[in-house]
Write an enzyme that holds these catalytic residues in place. Sequence first.
Site, mmCIF file in Angstrom:
data_model
loop_
_atom_site.group_PDB
_atom_site.id
_atom_site.type_symbol
_atom_site.label_atom_id
_atom_site.label_comp_id
_atom_site.label_asym_id
_atom_site.label_seq_id
_atom_site.Cartn_x
_atom_site.Cartn_y
_atom_site.Cartn_z
ATOM 1 N N SER A 71 -17.420 3.869 -14.932
ATOM 2 C CA SER A 71 -17.855 2.862 -14.086
ATOM 3 C C SER A 71 -16.568 2.494 -13.314
ATOM 4 C CB SER A 71 -17.600 1.270 -15.337
ATOM 5 O OG SER A 71 -17.749 0.333 -14.382
ATOM 6 N N TYR A 105 -12.425 -2.448 -22.084
ATOM 7 C CA TYR A 105 -13.454 -1.888 -21.219
ATOM 8 C C TYR A 105 -13.193 -0.716 -20.329
ATOM 9 C CZ TYR A 105 -17.596 -1.522 -18.188
ATOM 10 O OH TYR A 105 -18.562 -0.594 -17.594
#
Length: 319
Positions: free
Chosen positions: A158, A183
């Site tokens: 990501s 994350y």
Amino acid sequence: MSTEQHKIGSGFGAHSTADDVLTGIDLSGRTALVTGGYSGLGLETTRALARAGAHVVVPARRPATAEEALRGIAGTEAWQLELSDLESVRAFADRFLETGRALDIVINNAGVMACPETRVGPGWEAHFAINHLGHFALVNRLRPALAPGGARVVSVASSGHFLSDIRWDDLHFRAGYDRWLAYAQSKTANALFALHLDTLGADSGVHAFALHPGSILTPLQRHIPRDEQIAQGWITADGTPANGFKTPAQGAATAVWAATSPLLVDGHGGAYCQDCDIAEPATTDDMLIGGVKPWAVDPAAAARLWELSSELTKLDAFS
């Protein structure tokens, strides 16, 4: 790493769908594995691969839910797997190896985003454990099944990696938890995993890629309140996705492209991809524009993370 981070002119782009990139590609007789392939981007990935003829195995934390989601998609099957539990990973891999089947494609798609502080296993932070270590263990366990001379392992990373390098001194946030940095670190780890896996596997025909799928609204955002999504500019007050967001079918396209494109056969292993092409180095901090930050394509960091991950999981089938 055997490629530089520069576009190669794939002919596809941000608006291409998974079906678009598979036009003319016949996956009959191929077996693919898509973790989390029963929800969001994973489900779109599974559908596209199956439509192209692949048989798709879907490891699932909730196999009954997966079976319902996959109902009507020919050539798919759901198997129990909990990525946060290394014994579950072992059991899954052992079961698959017993079938004697070869794996042509592995797409490490499952993951969590910005979840509350959670500890799994021996106290590991959940993002790092699930998004990275679980997949690291799974691919190492499945090494004997990877098709000789042509397997591809694709990790869904990501642009969230923009926010954090690997926190070498505090991987598990014992000095204070930040859900977004947790994350982000796991997404950097996904990219570095692909980079070093390709280095280790290339001689035997195993190639690996990482990618940013784009900004897409899926169940991955389940831990993020609606008000926060509006404040972040992801959705409007009526729930409409912001400009620049992709549909799930568009979001699945880059993973499918990385798993199948003939343009990636030689000389591009380990690349970080975006919009169905190799990503350019990031020139801004705007995650919607994307690209890749230098810490996510650093071969020395990739080798260091591999060694650390091997120590934590007691696995290394490639070195």
